[in-house]
Design an enzyme around this catalytic site. Structure first.
Site, mmCIF file in Angstrom:
data_model
loop_
_atom_site.group_PDB
_atom_site.id
_atom_site.type_symbol
_atom_site.label_atom_id
_atom_site.label_comp_id
_atom_site.label_asym_id
_atom_site.label_seq_id
_atom_site.Cartn_x
_atom_site.Cartn_y
_atom_site.Cartn_z
ATOM 1 N N GLY A 143 -1.581 -4.319 4.993
ATOM 2 C CA GLY A 143 -1.168 -4.779 7.237
ATOM 3 C C GLY A 143 -0.354 -5.489 7.355
ATOM 4 O O GLY A 143 0.661 -5.659 6.135
ATOM 5 N N GLY A 147 3.496 -7.762 7.495
ATOM 6 C CA GLY A 147 3.309 -9.326 7.110
ATOM 7 C C GLY A 147 3.304 -9.628 6.050
ATOM 8 O O GLY A 147 3.822 -10.693 5.385
ATOM 9 N N HIS A 148 3.464 -8.624 4.968
ATOM 10 C CA HIS A 148 3.817 -8.638 3.738
ATOM 11 C C HIS A 148 4.805 -7.980 3.100
ATOM 12 O O HIS A 148 5.270 -8.304 1.772
ATOM 13 C CB HIS A 148 2.406 -8.507 2.600
ATOM 14 C CG HIS A 148 1.096 -8.784 2.711
ATOM 15 N ND1 HIS A 148 0.969 -9.915 2.595
ATOM 16 C CD2 HIS A 148 -0.019 -8.259 3.149
ATOM 17 C CE1 HIS A 148 -0.725 -9.545 3.347
ATOM 18 N NE2 HIS A 148 -1.119 -9.170 3.741
ATOM 19 N N LYS A 169 -5.525 -3.100 -3.206
ATOM 20 C CA LYS A 169 -5.238 -4.794 -3.500
ATOM 21 C C LYS A 169 -7.331 -3.946 -3.303
ATOM 22 O O LYS A 169 -7.716 -4.302 -2.052
ATOM 23 C CB LYS A 169 -4.487 -5.072 -2.610
ATOM 24 C CG LYS A 169 -3.077 -5.124 -2.489
ATOM 25 C CD LYS A 169 -2.308 -5.889 -1.575
ATOM 26 C CE LYS A 169 -2.276 -5.646 -0.036
ATOM 27 N NZ LYS A 169 -2.213 -4.327 0.210
ATOM 28 N N ASP A 178 -8.852 -2.855 2.953
ATOM 29 C CA ASP A 178 -8.633 -2.255 2.214
ATOM 30 C C ASP A 178 -9.633 -1.208 1.578
ATOM 31 O O ASP A 178 -9.431 -0.145 1.536
ATOM 32 C CB ASP A 178 -7.726 -3.067 1.002
ATOM 33 C CG ASP A 178 -6.512 -3.477 1.996
ATOM 34 O OD1 ASP A 178 -6.090 -3.346 3.276
ATOM 35 O OD2 ASP A 178 -5.372 -4.046 1.710
ATOM 36 N N HIS A 228 -2.928 -13.416 2.969
ATOM 37 C CA HIS A 228 -3.139 -13.730 3.885
ATOM 38 C C HIS A 228 -3.480 -14.292 4.899
ATOM 39 O O HIS A 228 -4.059 -14.714 5.886
ATOM 40 C CB HIS A 228 -4.933 -12.597 4.232
ATOM 41 C CG HIS A 228 -4.274 -11.168 4.224
ATOM 42 N ND1 HIS A 228 -5.202 -10.378 2.673
ATOM 43 C CD2 HIS A 228 -3.685 -9.959 4.859
ATOM 44 C CE1 HIS A 228 -5.023 -9.512 2.641
ATOM 45 N NE2 HIS A 228 -4.579 -9.374 3.936
#
Length: 330
Positions: free
Chosen positions: A53, A55-56, A104, A109, A217
């Protein structure tokens, strides 16, 4: 909520486009902008593909380039990329030696990458390495086991270097699985994460509190504790990590202090100083280091400590040249 964005719906697409335009020496979009790939692929080399996703950032797109990933797929914020995105990346990146997917250990995922392997496996030689370095989920007894967090950077760097040297797919998988057993991470946060789509914070803390054992997250950890001096916080993280990892005779370590998005470099280096002192006092020599903001959780004010015990071969692969937007050394 104040963020530098136009709309929550377009934030990821606009951010990824900006990344590609800023780092076009290293990367380019794949067809229909479904993934990001190395600008120059190497024929006959096993391709490394990862994703997750948004945001990382800079993980994973910041690690696409020579010596690391060949392609990365980006989902919505904290949401796995789709199987279609992953298949498109496989089709573009495979130059004849197959693809190794670095995944991950999160349910979404795993499901989507496994589905992509099932759908594309007839046309390509594919395999997968699952990264599971976060001790927190193991301690709390969650069924899926350890989450994949900042240790993913170490796995991608070492496997990327091995692929550049021509290591075949089955040996890369074996290398990655062995390495994964010797990496442990743990994080702490001083605030939750504000998710643009919901405008809500994932957890709220009082001024004198901190959250120990957070995920990337925005997940809360195992304990809400009174805020303390840096050495006490870092000492707790390191003690927990050292007690959870099997130290080999003659072990040499890589110590990685990672910012989660809202922690300034001065505080990360202060944390590294304390972590290195604590771990070396525990009898584990530190031979390699990485400090910086590499695996984030949007605007989380926090950090994680990662300890990796490396073999001589793995240390050589860590030292090998890398040229990506987020990691670069000759």
């Amino acid at each position: 909520m104040k963020k530098f964005m136009n709309t929550a719906e377009t934030m990821v697409a606009e951010s990824v486009e900006g990344f590609v335009r800023a780092h076009e020496t290293f990367v380019m979009f794949g067809p229909e902008r479904r993934f990001i790939r190395r600008r120059h692929l190497t024929s006959g080399k096993v391709a490394l593909i990862s994703g997750g996703g948004a945001g990382h950032e800079p993980m994973h797109i910041g690690f696409v380039g020579h010596g690391m990933l060949d392609a990365a797929c980006v989902g919505h914020i904290f949401t796995s990329p789709t199987p279609g995105q992953i298949i498109a990346a496989i089709e573009a990146a495979d130059t004849g030696a197959g693809c190794l997917l670095v995944v991950k250990n999160y349910d979404g995922d795993l499901m989507n990458f496994e589905m992509a392997i099932e759908m594309a496996g007839e046309r390509h030689r594919l395999d997968m390495v699952i990264v599971s370095d976060d001790i927190e989920t193991s301690r709390t007894g969650e069924s899926r086991g350890r989450r994949g967090v900042a240790g993913t950077v170490i796995v991608e760097k070492i496997l990327g270097a091995a692929a550049e040297r021509g290591m075949p797919l089955d040996e890369l998988k074996e290398l990655g699985e062995g390495l994964n057993t010797r990496i442990r991470s743990m994080g702490v946060a001083l605030n939750g994460v504000t998710v643009p789509q919901t405008e809500r914070t994932t957890f709220a803390l009082e001024p004198g509190e901190m959250e120990m054992g957070v995920g990337i997250h925005g997940e809360p950890g195992h304990a809400r504790q009174p805020f303390a001096a840096a050495d006490a916080i870092i000492g707790h993280l390191c003690k927990t990590i050292v007690s959870d990892i099997a130290v080999m005779p003659g072990a040499r370590a890589l110590l990685f202090v990672n910012g989660l998005g809202g922690t300034p470099p001065a505080e990360l280096y202060l944390a590294y100083n304390g972590a290195r002192r604590f771990i070396e006092e525990s009898g584990i020599p530190i031979e390699r280091s990485l400090v910086g903001t590499y695996v984030t959780s949007l605007d989380m004010q926090g950090l994680s400590v990662t300890l990796a015990l490396l073999t001589d071969e793995e240390r050589s692969l860590w030292d090998a040249p890398v040229a990506t937007a987020a990691l670069y050394w000759p």
